[in-house]
Design a protein around this motif. Structure first.
Motif, PDB file in Angstrom:
ATOM      1  N   LEU A  64       0.917  -1.216  -0.091  1.00 31.30           N
ATOM      2  CA  LEU A  64       0.013   0.132  -0.064  1.00 31.30           C
ATOM      3  C   LEU A  64       0.800   1.268   0.038  1.00 31.30           C
ATOM      4  CD1 LEU A  64      -2.816  -0.996   2.524  1.00 31.30           C
ATOM      5  CD2 LEU A  64      -3.069  -0.930  -0.202  1.00 31.30           C
ATOM      6  N   ASP A  65       2.200   1.180   0.623  1.00 27.61           N
ATOM      7  CA  ASP A  65       2.945   2.412   0.475  1.00 27.61           C
ATOM      8  C   ASP A  65       3.355   2.901  -0.994  1.00 27.61           C
ATOM      9  OD1 ASP A  65       4.583   4.419   1.292  1.00 27.61           O
ATOM     10  OD2 ASP A  65       6.183   3.043   1.947  1.00 27.61           O
ATOM     11  N   ALA A  66       3.568   1.923  -1.825  1.00 32.05           N
ATOM     12  CA  ALA A  66       3.807   2.373  -3.207  1.00 32.05           C
ATOM     13  C   ALA A  66       2.472   2.574  -3.936  1.00 32.05           C
ATOM     14  CB  ALA A  66       4.540   1.031  -3.736  1.00 32.05           C
ATOM     15  N   ILE A  67       1.494   1.855  -3.725  1.00 33.12           N
ATOM     16  CA  ILE A  67       0.204   2.151  -4.409  1.00 33.12           C
ATOM     17  C   ILE A  67      -0.410   3.488  -3.961  1.00 33.12           C
ATOM     18  CG2 ILE A  67      -2.217   1.343  -4.797  1.00 33.12           C
ATOM     19  CD1 ILE A  67      -0.931  -1.579  -4.186  1.00 33.12           C
ATOM     20  N   LEU A  68      -0.721   3.645  -2.473  1.00 28.12           N
ATOM     21  CA  LEU A  68      -1.283   4.909  -2.016  1.00 28.12           C
ATOM     22  C   LEU A  68      -0.245   6.192  -2.429  1.00 28.12           C
ATOM     23  CD1 LEU A  68      -2.793   3.858   1.260  1.00 28.12           C
ATOM     24  CD2 LEU A  68      -3.837   4.349  -0.830  1.00 28.12           C
ATOM     25  N   GLY A  69       1.055   5.768  -2.731  1.00 32.70           N
ATOM     26  CA  GLY A  69       2.160   6.941  -2.871  1.00 32.70           C
ATOM     27  C   GLY A  69       1.775   7.650  -4.230  1.00 32.70           C
ATOM     28  N   LEU A  70       0.884   7.047  -5.148  1.00 30.23           N
ATOM     29  CA  LEU A  70       0.560   7.364  -6.330  1.00 30.23           C
ATOM     30  C   LEU A  70      -0.218   8.626  -6.261  1.00 30.23           C
ATOM     31  CD1 LEU A  70      -0.007   4.130  -8.258  1.00 30.23           C
ATOM     32  CD2 LEU A  70       1.875   5.869  -8.357  1.00 30.23           C
ATOM     33  N   ILE A  71      -1.069   8.901  -5.141  1.00 27.13           N
ATOM     34  CA  ILE A  71      -2.001   9.810  -4.770  1.00 27.13           C
ATOM     35  C   ILE A  71      -1.253  11.141  -4.242  1.00 27.13           C
ATOM     36  CG2 ILE A  71      -3.982  10.534  -3.453  1.00 27.13           C
ATOM     37  CD1 ILE A  71      -4.516   7.689  -3.257  1.00 27.13           C
ATOM     38  N   PRO A  72      -0.958  12.123  -5.085  1.00 31.43           N
ATOM     39  CA  PRO A  72      -0.096  13.163  -4.808  1.00 31.43           C
ATOM     40  C   PRO A  72      -0.371  13.597  -3.216  1.00 31.43           C
ATOM     41  CG  PRO A  72      -0.703  13.678  -6.777  1.00 31.43           C
ATOM     42  CD  PRO A  72      -1.618  12.313  -6.249  1.00 31.43           C
ATOM     43  N   GLY A  73       0.506  13.889  -2.463  1.00 36.55           N
ATOM     44  CA  GLY A  73       0.688  14.547  -1.095  1.00 36.55           C
ATOM     45  C   GLY A  73      -0.279  13.558  -0.090  1.00 36.55           C
ATOM     46  N   ILE A  74      -1.420  12.984  -0.053  1.00 37.46           N
ATOM     47  CA  ILE A  74      -2.077  12.311   0.610  1.00 37.46           C
ATOM     48  C   ILE A  74      -1.647  10.853   0.908  1.00 37.46           C
ATOM     49  CG2 ILE A  74      -4.461  11.487   1.274  1.00 37.46           C
ATOM     50  CD1 ILE A  74      -5.499  13.616  -0.517  1.00 37.46           C
ATOM     51  N   GLY A  75      -1.225  10.162  -0.121  1.00 31.23           N
ATOM     52  CA  GLY A  75      -0.909   8.925  -0.111  1.00 31.23           C
ATOM     53  C   GLY A  75       0.310   8.498   0.918  1.00 31.23           C
ATOM     54  N   ASP A  76       1.617   9.411   0.637  1.00 28.35           N
ATOM     55  CA  ASP A  76       2.825   9.361   1.461  1.00 28.35           C
ATOM     56  C   ASP A  76       2.524   9.600   2.738  1.00 28.35           C
ATOM     57  OD1 ASP A  76       4.590   8.274  -0.632  1.00 28.35           O
ATOM     58  OD2 ASP A  76       4.542  10.205  -1.502  1.00 28.35           O
ATOM     59  N   ALA A  77       1.802  10.755   3.082  1.00 27.64           N
ATOM     60  CA  ALA A  77       1.384  11.001   4.163  1.00 27.64           C
ATOM     61  C   ALA A  77       0.897  10.044   5.180  1.00 27.64           C
ATOM     62  CB  ALA A  77       0.466  12.418   4.404  1.00 27.64           C
ATOM     63  N   ALA A  78      -0.324   9.477   4.540  1.00 32.83           N
ATOM     64  CA  ALA A  78      -1.132   8.252   5.066  1.00 32.83           C
ATOM     65  C   ALA A  78      -0.146   7.078   5.639  1.00 32.83           C
ATOM     66  CB  ALA A  78      -2.195   7.883   4.218  1.00 32.83           C
ATOM     67  N   THR A  79       0.559   6.650   4.487  1.00 32.65           N
ATOM     68  CA  THR A  79       1.449   5.635   4.949  1.00 32.65           C
ATOM     69  C   THR A  79       2.594   5.847   5.924  1.00 32.65           C
ATOM     70  OG1 THR A  79       2.757   5.707   3.020  1.00 32.65           O
ATOM     71  CG2 THR A  79       0.968   4.363   2.786  1.00 32.65           C
ATOM     72  N   SER A  80       2.967   6.919   5.977  1.00 31.59           N
ATOM     73  CA  SER A  80       3.998   7.670   6.983  1.00 31.59           C
ATOM     74  C   SER A  80       3.642   7.597   8.269  1.00 31.59           C
ATOM     75  CB  SER A  80       4.420   9.002   6.771  1.00 31.59           C
ATOM     76  OG  SER A  80       5.471   8.670   5.327  1.00 31.59           O
ATOM     77  N   LEU A  81       2.270   7.876   8.509  1.00 29.24           N
ATOM     78  CA  LEU A  81       1.322   8.078   9.841  1.00 29.24           C
ATOM     79  C   LEU A  81       1.521   6.480  10.027  1.00 29.24           C
ATOM     80  CD1 LEU A  81      -1.292  10.562   9.295  1.00 29.24           C
ATOM     81  CD2 LEU A  81       0.903  10.484  10.640  1.00 29.24           C
ATOM     82  N   ALA A  82       1.066   5.431   9.092  1.00 30.58           N
ATOM     83  CA  ALA A  82       1.069   4.092   9.611  1.00 30.58           C
ATOM     84  C   ALA A  82       2.455   3.355  10.037  1.00 30.58           C
ATOM     85  CB  ALA A  82       0.312   3.201   8.364  1.00 30.58           C
ATOM     86  N   SER A  83       3.481   3.939   9.345  1.00 32.64           N
ATOM     87  CA  SER A  83       4.933   3.705   9.698  1.00 32.64           C
ATOM     88  C   SER A  83       5.229   4.123  11.012  1.00 32.64           C
ATOM     89  CB  SER A  83       5.794   4.097   8.690  1.00 32.64           C
ATOM     90  OG  SER A  83       5.556   3.642   7.406  1.00 32.64           O
ATOM     91  N   ILE A  84       4.700   5.328  11.488  1.00 27.67           N
ATOM     92  CA  ILE A  84       4.835   5.857  12.933  1.00 27.67           C
ATOM     93  C   ILE A  84       4.488   4.870  13.945  1.00 27.67           C
ATOM     94  CG2 ILE A  84       4.444   7.986  14.243  1.00 27.67           C
ATOM     95  CD1 ILE A  84       4.767   9.798  11.806  1.00 27.67           C
ATOM     96  N   TYR A  85       3.370   4.277  13.535  1.00 27.72           N
ATOM     97  CA  TYR A  85       2.679   3.058  14.780  1.00 27.72           C
ATOM     98  C   TYR A  85       3.744   2.288  14.732  1.00 27.72           C
ATOM     99  CZ  TYR A  85      -0.215  -0.490  16.450  1.00 27.72           C
ATOM    100  OH  TYR A  85      -0.571  -1.516  17.149  1.00 27.72           O
ATOM    101  N   ILE A  86       4.528   1.671  13.769  1.00 24.85           N
ATOM    102  CA  ILE A  86       5.419   0.318  14.211  1.00 24.85           C
ATOM    103  C   ILE A  86       6.521   1.333  15.036  1.00 24.85           C
ATOM    104  CG2 ILE A  86       7.266  -0.796  12.861  1.00 24.85           C
ATOM    105  CD1 ILE A  86       5.374  -0.941  10.539  1.00 24.85           C
ATOM    106  N   LEU A  87       6.806   2.563  14.759  1.00 26.15           N
ATOM    107  CA  LEU A  87       7.808   3.046  15.408  1.00 26.15           C
ATOM    108  C   LEU A  87       7.268   2.989  16.731  1.00 26.15           C
ATOM    109  CD1 LEU A  87      10.530   4.553  15.595  1.00 26.15           C
ATOM    110  CD2 LEU A  87       9.136   6.707  15.310  1.00 26.15           C
ATOM    111  N   LEU A  88       6.179   3.652  17.035  1.00 24.65           N
ATOM    112  CA  LEU A  88       5.751   3.506  18.405  1.00 24.65           C
ATOM    113  C   LEU A  88       5.545   2.293  19.594  1.00 24.65           C
ATOM    114  CD1 LEU A  88       2.785   6.454  17.825  1.00 24.65           C
ATOM    115  CD2 LEU A  88       4.948   6.804  19.265  1.00 24.65           C
ATOM    116  N   SER A  89       5.328   1.365  18.482  1.00 23.01           N
ATOM    117  CA  SER A  89       5.335  -0.083  19.053  1.00 23.01           C
ATOM    118  C   SER A  89       6.683  -0.569  19.397  1.00 23.01           C
ATOM    119  CB  SER A  89       4.544  -0.909  18.083  1.00 23.01           C
ATOM    120  OG  SER A  89       3.381  -0.604  17.672  1.00 23.01           O
TER     121      SER A  89
END
Length: 173
Positions: free
Chosen positions: A48-73
Motif C-alpha cells: 500500500l505504501d507504493a500504491i497509495l504513494g501514487l496519490i499526490p500528497g495524501i498517499g505518502d502522508a497516510a502511509t507514513s502515519l502507519a509507519s509511525i505506528y510501528i515506531l511507537l510500538s
C-alpha cells in the motif's frame, strides 16, 4: 493455526503471548504496507505504501502515519534510542524521497521502510536479555520528538505543495 501451535501459545506466559501477538500484528502491517501484491513476471512485491504513494500528497502522508505506528510500538519492546532513530530515519527517507513524483513511486516500491524497521525490531528482540529493558520516559520523549519531526515534515511538505500550486496558478493567469 495448528492445534499444537495454538496450545503452545496458550501455555506461554501472558507477557510473552502479548509480545507474540504484537509482533504478529506488526508483521501483518509491514506486509500490507510493503509486500501486499506480487508483480507477475518480475517477482517484485509492492504494498500500500507504493500504491497509495501514487496519490499526490495524501498517499505518502497516510502511509507514513502507519509507519509511525510501528515506531511507537518499538518503544513498548524497549528498543534502544539509536535503533529508534534509525527507524525514524527510514520513515523520513521513505517519505521525503517517496514524495518526488514518479521517481518517488519507484523508490517507494523498493525502499520498504516498514520491512526494514521490522527487521531492526526483530534483531533487538533476539538480543540476550532484551526483556530486561523496559521503556523509560526518556524513550517515549525521544520517539515523540521523532514522531513530531516526521509529522512536521508532513505538514511542511503540504504547505510547500499548496504554495507551489498557488504560484503556478498565478503564472497561468
Amino acid at each position: 493455526m495448528s492445534d499444537s501451535l495454538a496450545e503452545r501459545e496458550r501455555t506461554l506466559p501472558r507477557k510473552e503471548r502479548t509480545r507474540a501477538d504484537a509482533s504478529q500484528h506488526l508483521e501483518r502491517l509491514a506486509w500490507l504496507l510493503d509486500d501486499l501484491i506480487r508483480i507477475p513476471v518480475l517477482g517484485w512485491r509492492i504494498g500500500l505504501d507504493a500504491i497509495l504513494g501514487l496519490i499526490p500528497g495524501i498517499g505518502d502522508a497516510a502511509t507514513s502515519l502507519a509507519s509511525i505506528y510501528i515506531l511507537l510500538s518499538a518503544v513498548r519492546f524497549g528498543v534502544s534510542k539509536i535503533t529508534l532513530a534509525r527507524m525514524g530515519l527510514n520513515i523520513g527517507i521513505d517519505y521525503v524521497l517517496g514524495a518526488v513524483p514518479l521517481v518517488g513511486d519507484l523508490f517507494d516500491a523498493s525502499w520498504k521502510s516498514n520491512r526494514r524497521n521490522l527487521d531492526l525490531l526483530r534483531r533487538h528482540m533476539q538480543l540476550p536479555g532484551h526483556n530486561a529493558r523496559r521503556a523509560r520516559m526518556s524513550d517515549w520523549l525521544f520517539v515523540t520528538l521523532i514522531a513530531v519531526a516526521l509529522i512536521g515534515l508532513l505538514f511542511a511538505s503540504f504547505f510547500v505543495a499548496v504554495y507551489a500550486l498557488s504560484r503556478l496558478a498565478r503564472l497561468a493567469d
